[in-house]
Design a protein around this motif. Structure first.
Motif, short mmCIF file in Angstrom:
data_model
loop_
_atom_site.label_atom_id
_atom_site.label_comp_id
_atom_site.label_asym_id
_atom_site.label_seq_id
_atom_site.Cartn_x
_atom_site.Cartn_y
_atom_site.Cartn_z
N LYS A 212 -3.05 2.67 -3.97
CA LYS A 212 -4.16 3.01 -2.81
C LYS A 212 -3.19 3.03 -1.46
CE LYS A 212 -6.81 -0.52 -3.61
NZ LYS A 212 -6.12 -1.09 -4.35
N SER A 213 -2.52 1.98 -1.25
CA SER A 213 -1.65 2.03 -0.08
C SER A 213 -0.55 3.21 0.00
CB SER A 213 -0.82 0.77 0.21
OG SER A 213 -2.01 -0.40 0.35
N ILE B 94 -2.37 6.23 1.24
CA ILE B 94 -2.81 6.19 2.63
C ILE B 94 -1.57 6.36 3.66
CG2 ILE B 94 -3.16 4.49 4.54
CD1 ILE B 94 -5.63 3.71 3.03
N ALA C 157 -3.23 -1.19 9.30
CA ALA C 157 -2.86 -2.14 8.29
C ALA C 157 -2.69 -3.38 8.63
CB ALA C 157 -1.59 -1.55 7.49
N ASP D 274 -6.62 0.19 6.11
CA ASP D 274 -6.40 -0.48 4.90
C ASP D 274 -6.59 -2.00 5.05
OD1 ASP D 274 -4.92 -1.26 2.56
OD2 ASP D 274 -3.15 -0.40 2.83
N GLU D 275 -7.57 -2.59 4.38
CA GLU D 275 -8.16 -3.94 4.37
C GLU D 275 -8.31 -4.20 5.71
OE1 GLU D 275 -9.29 -5.45 2.15
OE2 GLU D 275 -8.40 -4.88 0.22
N VAL E 90 -9.74 1.32 2.39
CA VAL E 90 -9.59 0.38 1.32
C VAL E 90 -10.05 -1.00 1.54
CG1 VAL E 90 -7.83 -0.76 -0.12
CG2 VAL E 90 -7.42 1.71 0.64
#
Length: 636
Positions: free
Chosen positions: A348-349, A352, A378, A452-453, A480
């Motif tokens: 996933k990362s 991105i 991120a 991302d998170e 994500v």
């Protein structure tokens, strides 16, 4: 029962608790909420005894064992299963003592306690926990030191759960987990037999797992029934009631004051005026209250851009010549809202980073709009902040041509007042640092937000503000997150990143949750993931479908017999293991002084325990296979 009475605790001039009371019944699962910095972690540490309150009592049954999440990641050369098992110090001590004990009574006590702790199941239990938290069987055999800090924190969580404390204190346990591990943890906590007190900002977890909410507010503790949504309704009603009472009280005070001012110096009314004046003095004003830590922010909207933003066809993406993702094809437009699903390490990362321009594709055809501006968030970027600078300085470095007034205006979009904009970055809270990153990544009005998170350091209120900001944003979003609530409210498309591919997932998060929580083996789970991502519904008449389903169910008869035989074998081996453990726990065995008989019995018991563990594992696998087959047969 966990009982808190008259608790008071101060840090310098600041009071965190003042005469606070609460009582949590045994076996209850309680979510602990309150604004950031209110003292939630402090209370957990006071329950553990590592912080002593100024006054008050924290009491619980003396037999209770207490476990708490720790900030230190485990390390060492032991493999992951051994690391998890070593968290149970009593088990380690008993196993070690069993090798050297000579006293018959003590040996009997050791074997009795090992039997009570189901020591023969310890290895398989530790393995199942590690699997639920995202580790493969091969990874479980690797030394703990080979893993990053985030993955070792998962090992720490597995170790805590392995010890099965009577009171489980969890402080933001999902921060280092992906969505898949979070869903496993939710299911585990729902079945947990002990008492749980969990600090979390994950609204979904607080709705699905806990049955009470403990709220720390204005130095006091109050317990509410139900999950977070129900608590929020009750708390807002309470605030509205206080506001209404305060309004009535202020009107009453104004009326009394008007009478006093008018008649206090008139002889005929002086006594009545004095009486009302005393009434005013006795009337304590109700405090002005508002919801905790309200915060709002907005992402600036981008200028229109002709579609597509991205067009990717048959791309391979990876590092140092090794592909993580293969045959990736998709298109992104300005109105797309995409959430990426898939376990950590699946790519996933990586995807991105490709979209952010931090990584080049190894092969394939990629078209990106020439005027495209990308905002990339991120969590690791927090470590890249200059903690001696201010938010204003940090933003000015990114936008050197912007005037001071424009920089301050942009920071204001993200809740930074003039004072906080000039505060040292190192003195900001985790949530404020996250909002600073949002401000920096959106400062050039990006067409696409890559998140991302983004929620790790945001409390519930800030997460709601993020949801509103994303939904108001007029550009594209790829996110994500381990917080299902955020995904459900912001994304209208789901992509599954799994087995080296990226495919549209046609179900919703409930479907994905059911898929992940089915008791099936990893290979079967991955197979189902692929099937769910690209479903094919055959055009078969219903009557024919029913006939085929009946045939499939009849075909399961041999499998059902195998499950029954496996279950009978487990029952038989359980009885045999218990017989041997009872014999080993008999002091008379050791008083006879027949060392060979003792040794023979210990070997026999050890073999029986291992055989039982293998039989249980085989039975579980067959049961899972049967359940999967039955589900398919029922689906037709």
């Amino acid at each position: 029962m966990l009982r808190i009475e008259g608790l008071t605790y101060r840090i310098g001039p600041r009071t965190l608790f003042e005469n606070a009371d609460a009582a949590i019944n045994e076996g209850h699962r309680v979510g602990f909420v309150g604004r950031n910095g209110a003292g939630k972690t402090t209370l957990l540490n006071m329950i553990m005894g590592s912080i002593i309150p100024d006054t008050g009592v924290i009491d619980y049954p003396s037999r209770w064992r207490i476990g708490i999440t720790r900030q230190e990641a485990p390390s060492g050369t032991q493999n992951l299963v051994e690391t998890v098992m070593s968290a149970d110090r009593e088990l380690v001590k008993l196993n070690k003592e069993a090798e050297t004990a000579a006293d018959p009574n003590r040996i009997a006590e050791i074997h009795t306690r090992l039997h009570e702790k189901e020591a023969h199941k310890a290895h398989s239990r530790a393995s199942r926990m590690l699997s639920g938290l995202g580790f493969s069987e091969a990874e479980m055999q690797r030394p703990c030191d080979e893993f990053s800090g985030g993955w070792r924190m998962r090992v720490a969580l597995a170790g805590l759960l392995f010890t099965q404390p009577d009171l489980l204190l969890l402080d933001e346990p999902t921060n280092h987990l992906d969505l898949e591990a979070c869903l496993w943890l939710e299911e585990y906590l729902k079945r947990y037999q002990g008492t749980i007190l969990i600090v979390s900002h994950d609204r979904g977890l607080l709705n699905r797992v806990v049955n009470q909410i403990l709220h720390l507010d204005d130095t006091k503790l109050k317990l509410y029934s139900g999950g977070y949504d129900r608590f929020e309704v009750s708390f807002r009603a309470q605030l509205e009631r206080i506001a209404s009472e305060r309004s009535r009280q202020e009107a009453q005070r104004a009326h009394i004051q008007k009478f006093v001012d008018k008649f206090r110096y008139k002889a005929t009314k002086a006594r009545q005026a004095q009486s009302r004046l005393k009434m005013l003095e006795r009337m304590e004003p109700l405090p002005e209250r508002s919801e905790d830590g309200s915060v709002a922010f907005t992402f600036p909207n981008p200028k229109p851009l002709a579609p597509p933003l991205y067009s990717i066809n048959d791309a391979s993406i990876g590092y140092d010549g090794t592909a993580v993702l293969n045959k990736v094809s998709f298109r992104l437009d300005l109105d797309d809202r995409v959430a990426l699903l898939g376990a950590n390490g699946n790519g996933k990362s990586t995807l991105i980073k490709l979209l952010a321009g931090r990584l080049e594709a190894m092969s394939g055809h990629i078209v990106r709009s020439g005027k495209l501006r990308v905002g990339y968030f991120a969590q690791h970027q927090t470590d890249e902040l200059d903690f001696n600078a201010t938010p204003l300085t940090e933003l000015a470095r990114r936008r050197p041509k912007d005037l001071d007034v424009k920089l301050r205006s942009h920071l204001g979009r993200f809740g930074f007042s003039q004072q906080r904009a000039e505060t040292r970055t190192g003195d900001l809270s985790g949530g404020e640092k996250a909002r600073l990153l949002f401000a920096m990544m959106s400062s050039d009005e990006p067409h696409i937000l890559l998140l991302d998170e983004p929620t790790n350091h945001l409390d519930v209120v800030a997460r709601e503000a993020l949801v509103q900001a994303i939904n108001a944003f007029e550009g594209a979003v790829v996110i994500v997150s381990h917080d299902p609530h955020v995904i459900e409210l912001t994304a209208d498309r789901l992509w599954l990143v799994d087995q080296g591919t990226v495919t549209p997932y046609d179900g919703d998060l409930d479907d994905y949750r059911k898929l992940l929580t089915k008791p099936v083996k990893n290979s079967e789970k991955q197979k189902q993931s692929r099937e769910s991502a690209t479903p094919v519904v055959p055009e078969i008449p219903k009557k024919e479908q029913r006939r085929l389903a009946a045939e499939r169910r009849n075909a399961l008869a041999p499998l059902r017999k195998r499950v029954k035989r496996a279950e009978d074998k487990v029952t038989k081996l359980t009885a045999e293991t218990e017989r041997l453990q009872t014999a080993l726990a008999d002091p008379e065995l050791y008083e006879k002084g027949d060392g060979e008989a003792v040794k023979s019995l210990q070997v026999e018991a050890g073999y029986a325990a291992k055989t039982l563990a293998d039989a249980e594992e085989a039975w579980l696998e067959l049961q899972e296979e049967l359940e999967t087959a039955e589900a398919k047969a029922a689906a037709g």
